[in-house]
Enzyme design. Structure first.
Site, PDB file in Angstrom:
ATOM      1  N   LYS A 282       0.894  -1.260   0.065  1.00  0.00           N
ATOM      2  CA  LYS A 282      -0.009  -0.008   0.008  1.00  0.00           C
ATOM      3  C   LYS A 282       0.918   1.392   0.110  1.00  0.00           C
ATOM      4  O   LYS A 282       1.810   1.266   0.039  1.00  0.00           O
ATOM      5  CB  LYS A 282      -0.927   0.164   1.210  1.00  0.00           C
ATOM      6  CG  LYS A 282      -1.651  -1.165   1.201  1.00  0.00           C
ATOM      7  CD  LYS A 282      -2.803  -1.247  -0.167  1.00  0.00           C
ATOM      8  CE  LYS A 282      -3.425  -2.815  -0.132  1.00  0.00           C
ATOM      9  NZ  LYS A 282      -4.173  -3.384   1.041  1.00  0.00           N
TER      10      LYS A 282
HETATM   11  C1  LIG Z   1      -5.267  -4.379   1.733  1.00  0.00           C
HETATM   12  C2  LIG Z   1      -6.533  -4.258   1.477  1.00  0.00           C
HETATM   13  C3  LIG Z   1      -7.431  -4.742   2.923  1.00  0.00           C
HETATM   14  C4  LIG Z   1      -6.683  -5.372   3.866  1.00  0.00           C
HETATM   15  O1  LIG Z   1      -5.756  -4.935   4.474  1.00  0.00           O
HETATM   16  P1  LIG Z   1      -4.488  -5.591   5.401  1.00  0.00           P
HETATM   17  O2  LIG Z   1      -3.723  -4.676   5.904  1.00  0.00           O
HETATM   18  O3  LIG Z   1      -3.917  -6.609   4.572  1.00  0.00           O
HETATM   19  O4  LIG Z   1      -5.429  -6.295   6.285  1.00  0.00           O
HETATM   20  C5  LIG Z   1      -8.814  -4.316   2.756  1.00  0.00           C
HETATM   21  N1  LIG Z   1      -9.452  -3.901   1.914  1.00  0.00           N
HETATM   22  C6  LIG Z   1      -8.630  -3.449   0.527  1.00  0.00           C
HETATM   23  C7  LIG Z   1      -9.324  -3.039  -0.540  1.00  0.00           C
HETATM   24  C8  LIG Z   1      -7.522  -3.818   0.365  1.00  0.00           C
HETATM   25  O5  LIG Z   1      -6.625  -3.519  -0.557  1.00  0.00           O
END
Ligand SMILES: *Cc1c(COP(=O)(O)O)cnc(C)c1O
Length: 409
Positions: free
Chosen positions: A200
Site C-alpha cells: 500500500k
Molecule cells: C489491503 C486491503 C485490505 C486489507 O488490509 P490488510 O492490511 O492486508 O489487512 C482491505 N481492503 C482492501 C481493498 C485492501 O486492498
C-alpha cells in the site's frame, strides 16, 4: 513461431518486476532502531504521535491505529454497532476482507455490482438494495480512485445509513466534494479505513488505521482494539482496569508506529503518490497504441483530475477478441506469458461472492454481479510503485506489445 519467453524465447527482463513494492530508506530504519532501544516496544508514545500525524495528513479529527487493514474494517463495523440481523452493503470487486468484517460481527453482507469503466461501486444498485436492516454501506476506492461520495452522502442522508470508505487503495487521493479543489481521502466518509501493508501507499509492515471526525466512534474503536478495556497500559496510573465489552488485541506497536511516522515525514507519501500518477500517465499514453488493452477510466473532474486518483493499482482490461490467439487462451495465458517475460502482473480481484466460502455460506452464485464477473475475466494489474524506473515502465510496455502482438495460432 514467436519468441515469447513462455515458449523458450529470451525474456524482456532477467528478474521479476513486482506489481508493488514498499519504499524504505535509512531514516525509516534509524527511526525503528531508536524505538527498539527505548522503553516502549508496544503501546507507547509513538502510537499517539502516529495517529495525530496521520489524521493531520488527511484532514480528519481522529485516527485510530490498529494491527491491520482488516482489523481496521472490523473496528469500523464495531463502531457502528453492526451485529446479527443487520445488513451491510459492499461491492464484490474488492479484497475479501472488505466483506469478511461484516461476518466477524455476525451481520450479513449484501453484495452489489460495480461500474464497467471504473470498477467502482454501482450507487444505483446500492440504493435499490437498502432495506430496514441496512446498517452501513462500505464503499471501496478501487485502485485508488475515490467513489462518488456526493452521491453516497445523499443516499446516506436520505436513508440514515452511514458510509464506510474502504480507502485501503486511496491514501493521497482527493475528491471534489464540497470544495472544487478537493477534499483528501480520509475525510470523505463517516469512517475511513486504510491498510499499512507493504504493497500500500505507506507501510508499517502490517498495520491499519481508521480516520473519523466522530468522537464517539473514535472512543469505541480505541476500546475495541484493546480487549474492550477503556484505558491503555501506558496511561493507567494503577493496577485497576475494567473490561466493558468484548474486544480484541488489535493494537499496533510503537516499532510499527514509528515506521509509519517516518513514512509520513515531510509528506513523503505525497511525492510517492505523484510518482504513481506519473507512471500512470506514461502507461495511459503508451497503451493507446495497443489495441487489445483499455485502462480503467479516471473519473475525477476539475483540478482533481490530476490529484484525485492515488493509483495503488494500474488496472487494464484486455480485449481478448482482438488477439491472434485461439479463443481458449484466456487472460490466464496472457498472465502466464507476461510473468515469463519478467513482468509481475497480478489480478485484483476474484469477485468476493465467487469464493467457495461465500458460495457455501450465503449461496452466492455467478450472475449476482455480471459487470464484475465479466471484468474479472479481462483485468490485469500492471506493476506500479514509486521507485519503479522509467526503464521498468518501458519493459512493461514492451512486454505487453510482445505478448499481445504474438500470433499464437
Ligand atoms: C489491503 C486491503 C485490505 C486489507 O488490509 P490488510 O492490511 O492486508 O489487512 C482491505 N481492503 C482492501 C481493498 C485492501 O486492498
Amino acid at each position: 513461431m514467436n519468441n515469447l519467453a513462455i515458449n523458450g524465447g529470451t525474456p524482456i527482463r532477467d528478474s521479476m518486476l513486482p506489481y508493488s513494492r514498499q519504499s524504505i530508506d535509512d531514516k525509516d530504519i534509524a527511526a525503528v532502531v531508536d524505538v527498539l532501544k527505548s522503553d516502549w516496544l508496544t503501546t507507547g508514545p509513538k502510537v499517539d504521535e502516529f495517529e495525530k500525524a496521520f489524521a493531520g495528513a488527511v484532514d480528519a479529527k481522529y485516527a485510530i491505529a490498529v494491527s491491520s487493514g482488516t482489523a481496521a474494517l472490523h473496528c469500523a463495523m464495531y463502531a457502528l454497532n453492526v451485529g446479527p440481523g443487520d445488513e451491510v452493503i459492499v461491492p464484490v470487486m474488492t479484497f475479501a476482507a472488505s466483506a469478511n468484517c461484516i461476518l466477524y460481527q455476525g451481520a450479513t453482507p449484501v453484495f452489489v455490482d460495480v461500474e464497467p469503466d471504473t470498477l467502482l461501486i454501482n450507487i444505483k444498485e446500492v440504493e435499490a438494495k437498502i432495506t430496514e436492516r441496512t446498517k452501513a454501506i462500505i464503499a471501496v476506492d478501487y485502485a485508488g480512485q475515490p467513489c462518488d461520495y456526493n452521491e453516497l452522502q445523499s443516499i446516506s442522508d436520505l436513508y440514515g445509513v452511514p458510509i464506510i470508505a474502504d480507502a485501503c487503495h486511496a491514501l493521497g487521493g482527493k475528491y471534489h466534494g464540497k470544495f472544487y479543489w478537493g477534499q483528501p481521502v480520509g475525510s470523505l466518509a463517516d469512517l475511513n479505513v486504510f491498510s499499512l501493508h507493504p504493497v500500500k501507499h505507506i507501510t508499517t509492515g502490517e498495520g491499519g488505521i481508521i480516520t473519523t471526525d466522530n468522537h464517539h466512534f473514535a472512543e469505541r474503536m480505541r476500546i475495541f482494539r484493546n480487549h474492550g478495556i477503556p484505558s491503555s497500559h501506558a496511561t493507567r496510573k494503577s493496577w485497576f482496569y475494567e473490561m466493558v465489552d468484548l474486544g480484541y488485541n488489535y493494537r499496533l506497536t510503537d516499532i510499527q508506529c514509528v515506521l509509519g511516522i517516518s513514512q509520513l515525514r515531510e509528506s513523503q507519501f505525497k511525492y510517492w503518490v505523484e510518482r504513481r500518477r506519473n507512471i500512470a500517465a506514461t502507461y495511459d499514453k503508451s497503451l493507446l497504441e495497443i489495441d487489445a488493452i483499455s485502462p480503467l477510466i479516471n473519473k475525477a473532474i476539475g483540478p482533481n483530475k490530476a490529484t484525485g486518483h492515488a493509483y495503488h493499482l494500474y488496472v487494464v482490461q484486455l480485449d481478448l477478441d482482438k488477439l491472434i490467439w485461439p479463443s481458449h487462451f484466456g487472460r490466464f495465458a496472457i498472465y502466464d506469458a507476461l510473468r515469463a517475460e519478467g513482468i509481475g502482473v497480478n489480478v485484483h480481484y476474484i469477485p468476493v461472492h465467487l469464493h467457495p466460502y461465500y458460495r457455501a455460506k450465503l449461496g452466492t452464485r455467478i450472475g449476482l454481479a455480471p459487470v464484475a464477473e465479466a471484468a474479472y475475466e479481462r483485468i490485469l494489474s500492471l506493476p506500479i510503485f514509486p521507485t519503479m524506473t522509467n526503464q521498468d515502465i518501458s519493459d512493461v510496455v514492451q512486454a505487453l506489445q510482445k505478448v499481445l502482438g504474438a500470433d499464437m495460432r
